[in-house]
Write a protein that holds these residues in place. Structure first.
Motif, PDB file in Angstrom:
ATOM      1  N   TRP A  10       0.844  -1.379  -0.131  1.00 43.85           N
ATOM      2  CA  TRP A  10      -0.040  -0.103   0.116  1.00 43.85           C
ATOM      3  C   TRP A  10       0.704   1.242   0.144  1.00 43.85           C
ATOM      4  O   TRP A  10       0.138   2.404  -0.277  1.00 43.85           O
ATOM      5  N   LYS A  11       2.212   1.088   0.344  1.00 38.88           N
ATOM      6  CA  LYS A  11       3.050   2.268   0.405  1.00 38.88           C
ATOM      7  C   LYS A  11       2.338   3.386   1.342  1.00 38.88           C
ATOM      8  O   LYS A  11       1.904   2.773   2.291  1.00 38.88           O
ATOM      9  N   MET A  12       2.623   4.503   0.962  1.00 42.54           N
ATOM     10  CA  MET A  12       1.927   5.553   2.276  1.00 42.54           C
ATOM     11  C   MET A  12       0.638   6.046   1.809  1.00 42.54           C
ATOM     12  O   MET A  12       0.298   7.265   1.455  1.00 42.54           O
ATOM     13  N   TRP A 175      12.734   0.804 -12.953  1.00 36.70           N
ATOM     14  CA  TRP A 175      12.122   1.557 -14.080  1.00 36.70           C
ATOM     15  C   TRP A 175      10.945   1.157 -14.177  1.00 36.70           C
ATOM     16  O   TRP A 175       9.998   1.587 -15.074  1.00 36.70           O
ATOM     17  N   ALA A 176      10.034  -0.001 -13.628  1.00 36.93           N
ATOM     18  CA  ALA A 176       8.747  -0.561 -13.913  1.00 36.93           C
ATOM     19  C   ALA A 176       7.878  -0.055 -12.663  1.00 36.93           C
ATOM     20  O   ALA A 176       6.946  -0.233 -12.643  1.00 36.93           O
ATOM     21  N   ILE A 177       8.500   0.530 -11.535  1.00 40.49           N
ATOM     22  CA  ILE A 177       7.712   0.553 -10.493  1.00 40.49           C
ATOM     23  C   ILE A 177       6.950   2.031 -10.503  1.00 40.49           C
ATOM     24  O   ILE A 177       7.314   3.194 -10.759  1.00 40.49           O
ATOM     25  N   GLY A 178       5.788   1.768 -10.707  1.00 41.99           N
ATOM     26  CA  GLY A 178       4.836   3.053 -10.539  1.00 41.99           C
ATOM     27  C   GLY A 178       5.033   3.721 -11.826  1.00 41.99           C
ATOM     28  O   GLY A 178       4.337   4.959 -12.107  1.00 41.99           O
ATOM     29  N   THR A 179       5.378   3.242 -12.862  1.00 41.51           N
ATOM     30  CA  THR A 179       5.498   3.985 -14.047  1.00 41.51           C
ATOM     31  C   THR A 179       4.490   3.430 -15.160  1.00 41.51           C
ATOM     32  O   THR A 179       4.306   4.108 -16.389  1.00 41.51           O
ATOM     33  N   GLY A 215       7.548  -7.493  -9.211  1.00 41.22           N
ATOM     34  CA  GLY A 215       6.722  -6.144  -8.989  1.00 41.22           C
ATOM     35  C   GLY A 215       7.163  -5.286  -9.902  1.00 41.22           C
ATOM     36  O   GLY A 215       8.265  -5.205 -10.659  1.00 41.22           O
ATOM     37  N   GLY A 216       6.288  -4.389 -10.477  1.00 37.23           N
ATOM     38  CA  GLY A 216       6.496  -3.279 -11.056  1.00 37.23           C
ATOM     39  C   GLY A 216       5.371  -3.124 -11.958  1.00 37.23           C
ATOM     40  O   GLY A 216       5.319  -3.738 -12.854  1.00 37.23           O
ATOM     41  N   SER A 217       4.469  -1.917 -11.680  1.00 37.78           N
ATOM     42  CA  SER A 217       3.212  -1.936 -12.588  1.00 37.78           C
ATOM     43  C   SER A 217       2.295  -3.428 -12.915  1.00 37.78           C
ATOM     44  O   SER A 217       1.817  -3.396 -14.198  1.00 37.78           O
ATOM     45  N   VAL A 237       2.514  -6.303  -5.585  1.00 33.11           N
ATOM     46  CA  VAL A 237       1.575  -5.215  -6.241  1.00 33.11           C
ATOM     47  C   VAL A 237       1.479  -3.732  -5.545  1.00 33.11           C
ATOM     48  O   VAL A 237       0.958  -3.632  -4.340  1.00 33.11           O
ATOM     49  N   GLY A 238       1.758  -2.619  -6.229  1.00 34.60           N
ATOM     50  CA  GLY A 238       1.804  -1.461  -5.528  1.00 34.60           C
ATOM     51  C   GLY A 238       0.394  -0.661  -5.564  1.00 34.60           C
ATOM     52  O   GLY A 238      -0.529  -1.178  -5.248  1.00 34.60           O
ATOM     53  N   GLY A 239       0.493   0.073  -6.889  1.00 39.29           N
ATOM     54  CA  GLY A 239      -0.502   0.863  -7.162  1.00 39.29           C
ATOM     55  C   GLY A 239      -2.054  -0.053  -7.357  1.00 39.29           C
ATOM     56  O   GLY A 239      -2.998   0.665  -6.773  1.00 39.29           O
TER      57      GLY A 239
HETATM   58  P1  PGA Z   1       3.678  -0.646  -8.625  1.00 37.79           P
HETATM   59  O1  PGA Z   1       4.556  -0.632  -7.480  1.00 37.79           O
HETATM   60  O2  PGA Z   1       2.832  -1.737  -8.654  1.00 37.79           O
HETATM   61  O3  PGA Z   1       2.611   0.731  -8.187  1.00 37.79           O
HETATM   62  O4  PGA Z   1       4.457  -0.349  -9.544  1.00 37.79           O
HETATM   63  C1  PGA Z   1       5.220  -1.953  -7.121  1.00 37.79           C
HETATM   64  C2  PGA Z   1       6.101  -1.693  -5.776  1.00 37.79           C
HETATM   65  O5  PGA Z   1       6.659  -0.735  -5.680  1.00 37.79           O
HETATM   66  O6  PGA Z   1       6.239  -2.739  -4.830  1.00 37.79           O
END
Ligand code: PGA
Length: 255
Positions: A10-12, A175-179, A215-217, A237-239
Motif C-alpha cells: 500500500w505504500k503511504m 524503471w517499472a515501479i509506478g511507471t 513487482g513493477g506496474s 503489487v503497488g498501485g
Molecule cells: P507498482 O509498485 O505496482 O505501483 O509499480 C510496486 C512496488 O513498488 O512494490
C-alpha cells in the motif's frame, strides 16, 4: 509446485475509512480462492486495523519495513517484535523506495533480514536495477550484488531458518515501479531464473522452493502472462493493490 503469492504494497496510502472498505472488498472477493497466498503490507498505524479485519480470513498482513534493533533510542523506527505483536507474518525489506528515498543500503537490508527471521517474520527481499543500470546491461550484476549482500551474512543456521519461514525474493526493476511500464514476461522470467540459480549455488532445495515474485506496474491485464512464466511465483503489487477490484482480480489469477 510452488504455491503462488500475491503481496499488496500500500505504500503511504489510506485512512481508516478507505482501508475498511478496501479490506472488506478484498476479504469478500478472495473468500473462495484458497489455492494461493495473499498478503497486504499496510502502513504501520493501520496494522491494528488490518489485524482486526483480517484475522480468521485467508489474507495475511505485514509491514513495509522493519528496523534491525530490538528496542532502544531509535525515534521513528519499528522493531520486529512490534510487527509480530500485531500479527504480521511478512515484512518487505530493501524496497527501492527505501533505498533511493531513505538511503537504505544492502547493509541495512542484510541486518534487517537477519532481525526479521529471528522474529519469525517472513522476509520479502526486494531487488532490482534502475533504468540506467538496465540500459547499461547491468541487471544481473546489480541483482546479484543485492542478493549476495544479504545471503553472505546468513550463516547456515540463519539460512535454514529463512527457508523454514519461506523467505521470498521480489524482483522489482526500478524503471517499472509506478511507471506503467511493466517488464516483459520474458525479461522477468530471465531475471527470476538468474535469481533462482544464484540461490541454487548456496542450496538447491532452497532454490527449488523459494518464491520469487515480480513487482513493477502489475495489474489485472498483465498478471496472467507474468504468472504463467515458470519462475514467476506471483506478484508484488503497488498501485493496483489500492483498488479492490484490481487486487482481487490479480489474486484470482494467481489462485
Ligand atoms: P507498482 O509498485 O505496482 O505501483 O509499480 C510496486 C512496488 O513498488 O512494490
Amino acid at each position: 509446485m510452488r504455491r503462488k503469492l500475491v503481496v499488496g504494497n500500500w505504500k503511504m496510502h489510506g485512512n481508516i475509512k478507505s482501508n475498511q472498505l478496501l479490506l472488506t472488498d478484498i476479504i469478500n472477493g478472495l473468500r473462495d480462492y484458497k489455492n494461493a497466498d495473499y498478503v497486504v503490507c499496510v502502513p504501520n498505524p493501520y496494522l491494528f486495523q488490518a489485524r482486526e479485519l483480517l484475522q480468521h480470513t485467508n489474507i495475511a498482513w505485514g509491514g513495509q519495513n522493519v528496523n534491525q534493533h530490538e528496542q532502544g533510542a531509535f525515534t521513528g523506527a519499528v522493531a520486529p517484535h512490534m510487527l509480530t505483536d500485531l500479527g504480521c507474518t511478512y515484512v518487505l525489506l530493501g524496497h527501492s523506495e527505501r533505498r533511493n528515498l531513505f538511503h537504505e543500503t544492502n547493509l541495512t537490508a542484510a541486518a534487517r533480514f537477519d532481525a526479521a527471521i529471528k522474529a519469525n517474520l517472513t522476509p520479502v527481499l526486494c531487488v532490482g536495477e534502475t533504468l540506467a543500470e538496465h540500459e547499461a546491461g547491468l541487471t544481473e550484476v546489480i541483482v546479484a550484488s543485492q542478493m549476495d549482500a544479504v545471503m553472505a551474512t546468513l550463516g547456515d543456521k540463519e539460512f535454514a531458518k529463512a527457508m523454514q519461514l519461506n523467505m521470498v525474493f521480489a524482483y522489482e526493476p526500478v524503471w517499472a515501479i509506478g511507471t506503467g511500464k511493466t517488464a516483459s514476461p520474458a525479461h522477468a522470467q530471465a531475471v527470476h531464473e538468474f535469481i533462482r540459480h544464484r540461490i541454487d549455488r548456496r542450496n538447491s532445495d532452497a532454490a527449488a522452493h523459494v518464491r520469487i515474485i515480480y513487482g513493477g506496474s502489475v495489474n489485472s491485464k498483465n498478471a496472467k502472462e507474468l504468472f504463467a512464466m515458470p519462475d514467476v511465483d506471483g506478484g508484488l503489487v503497488g498501485g493496483a493493490s489500492l483498488n479492490a477490484e484490481e487486487f482481487v482480480a490479480i489474486c484470482r489469477l494467481a489462485n
